[in-house]
Scaffold this active site. Structure first.
Site, mmCIF file in Angstrom:
data_model
loop_
_atom_site.group_PDB
_atom_site.id
_atom_site.type_symbol
_atom_site.label_atom_id
_atom_site.label_comp_id
_atom_site.label_asym_id
_atom_site.label_seq_id
_atom_site.Cartn_x
_atom_site.Cartn_y
_atom_site.Cartn_z
ATOM 1 N N GLY A 267 40.839 59.627 42.509
ATOM 2 C CA GLY A 267 40.290 60.711 43.327
ATOM 3 C C GLY A 267 41.018 62.030 43.224
ATOM 4 O O GLY A 267 40.566 63.026 43.803
ATOM 5 N N ALA A 268 42.133 62.085 42.470
ATOM 6 C CA ALA A 268 42.895 63.339 42.389
ATOM 7 C C ALA A 268 42.059 64.442 41.734
ATOM 8 O O ALA A 268 42.019 65.584 42.212
ATOM 9 C CB ALA A 268 44.194 63.126 41.623
ATOM 10 N N GLY A 269 41.361 64.095 40.654
ATOM 11 C CA GLY A 269 40.507 65.081 39.980
ATOM 12 C C GLY A 269 39.348 65.521 40.851
ATOM 13 O O GLY A 269 38.950 66.696 40.839
ATOM 14 N N ASP A 270 38.797 64.584 41.633
ATOM 15 C CA ASP A 270 37.681 64.906 42.535
ATOM 16 C C ASP A 270 38.154 65.815 43.669
ATOM 17 O O ASP A 270 37.427 66.724 44.095
ATOM 18 C CB ASP A 270 37.080 63.626 43.113
ATOM 19 C CG ASP A 270 36.662 62.648 42.026
ATOM 20 O OD1 ASP A 270 36.250 63.115 40.942
ATOM 21 O OD2 ASP A 270 36.761 61.439 42.248
#
Length: 333
Positions: A267-270
């Site tokens: 979820g870091a990129g999201d």
């Protein structure tokens, strides 16, 4: 069958996120294979849904367009969107297919590997005639990935939604979010991911995706710019712990990230994308002014970094207050 309506409030522009939402089963221990794990925690996931929740948690307006199974997991996911302030009126439920599942292996460095259960899952069965076109037309930003391009009828629904959003004046945001095991072959993945490349106004790729799409292991400006197209307003390459690079028609550069103890990179990129879209949804001119864009990307990097410090994507997405406090602490130390 559609879900109940949860209207968003406020004067902010609407970010509409299109694609898949699923259940991730995350091992209770890191650094072991799926077969060795003694237990799993169920965590809501799916990149487009994560982006919608990231926007909402940062105080923005977001809606999600997709299809879930008419099962306990599907209704749980719709409930999580509503609980997080995301408009769910464009969700359809499929009585004949299940909600997608993914088992996630967490390596000791927090990076992940995936094993998917989708044969077919409900998200793959969204049809063009099931789209809530009124909602899509109200988007100021329309965000999507590439998983929805893999099979019909969802591919046609994706193309239709993108076309309707563009005609209505939305900014199109594309994060391919490569999941190689879901594609018939790497060549098919490349072909389909690139088939809609020139439609997007904003594209974000990771360093791994850059290598996959260009076939070049070198991460430099020349390789990144080989992905440029004339209608693009912003190309972003995220580099994990090395921050991100940005490219526009007038300038390019890099923004460092923040070093944290990463537990889970899911979820870091999201989180990064959601933070960016929430900052530009009401003022696209940010994309033309380098200093302002750098400030926005620093904030987005902070949101991405915070997300890696907890397990699971959605529980780890920061609020505006958390992100601002984090940035303040970075200045003070």
């Amino acid at each position: 069958m559609t879900s109940s309506n949860t209207p968003s409030t406020g004067d902010k522009g609407l970010v509409v996120s299109f694609g898949e939402m699923l259940i991730d089963f995350v091992p209770t221990e890191s650094g072991v294979s799926l077969s060795e794990s003694s237990g799993f925690l169920k965590a809501p996931g799916g990149a487009p849904a994560n982006v919608a929740i990231a926007v909402s948690r940062l105080g923005g307006r977001a809606a999600f367009v997709g299809k879930l199974g008419d099962d306990d997991f599907g209704h749980m996911l719709a409930g999580i969107l509503r609980k997080n302030g995301v408009d769910d009126q464009a969700i359809n439920f499929d009585r004949g297919a299940r909600t997608a599942l993914a088992f996630v292996t967490l390596r000791s460095d927090g990076e992940r590997e995936f094993m998917f259960y989708r044969n077919p899952s409900a998200d793959m069965l969204l049809r063009p005639d099931e789209l809530n076109l009124e909602l899509i037309r109200s988007a100021k930003v329309f965000h999507y990935g590439s998983i929805s391009l893999i099979t019909e009828p969802c591919r046609s629904a994706h193309m239709k939604a993108m076309e309707v959003a563009k005609e209505a004046g939305a900014l199109l945001s594309y994060d391919p979010n490569l999941r190689e095991p879901l594609w018939p072959s790497p060549d098919e993945a490349r072909t389909q991911i690139m088939s809609i490349w020139d439609k997007a106004d904003i594209i974000k790729v990771s360093d791994v995706e850059l290598e996959f799409l260009t076939g070049n292991k070198t991460i430099d400006d020349e390789i990144a710019m080989s992905l440029w197209h004339p209608n693009l307003k912003l190309l972003l390459v995220t580099l994990g712990e090395n921050g991100c690079r940005y490219y526009t028609k007038d300038f390019h550069g890099s923004v460092e990230t923040f070093h944290v103890d990463a537990v889970d990179t899911t979820g870091a990129g999201d989180s990064f994308v959601g933070a960016l879209l929430n900052q530009i949804v009401d003022d696209h001119s940010v994309l033309e002014e380098e200093e302002r864009l750098r400030k926005v990307l620093r904030f987005a990097n902070a949101c991405g970094a915070i997300t890696t410090t907890k397990k699971g994507a959605i529980p780890a997405l920061p609020s505006d207050c958390e992100a601002l406090s984090f940035l303040k602490r970075q200045i003070e130390t």
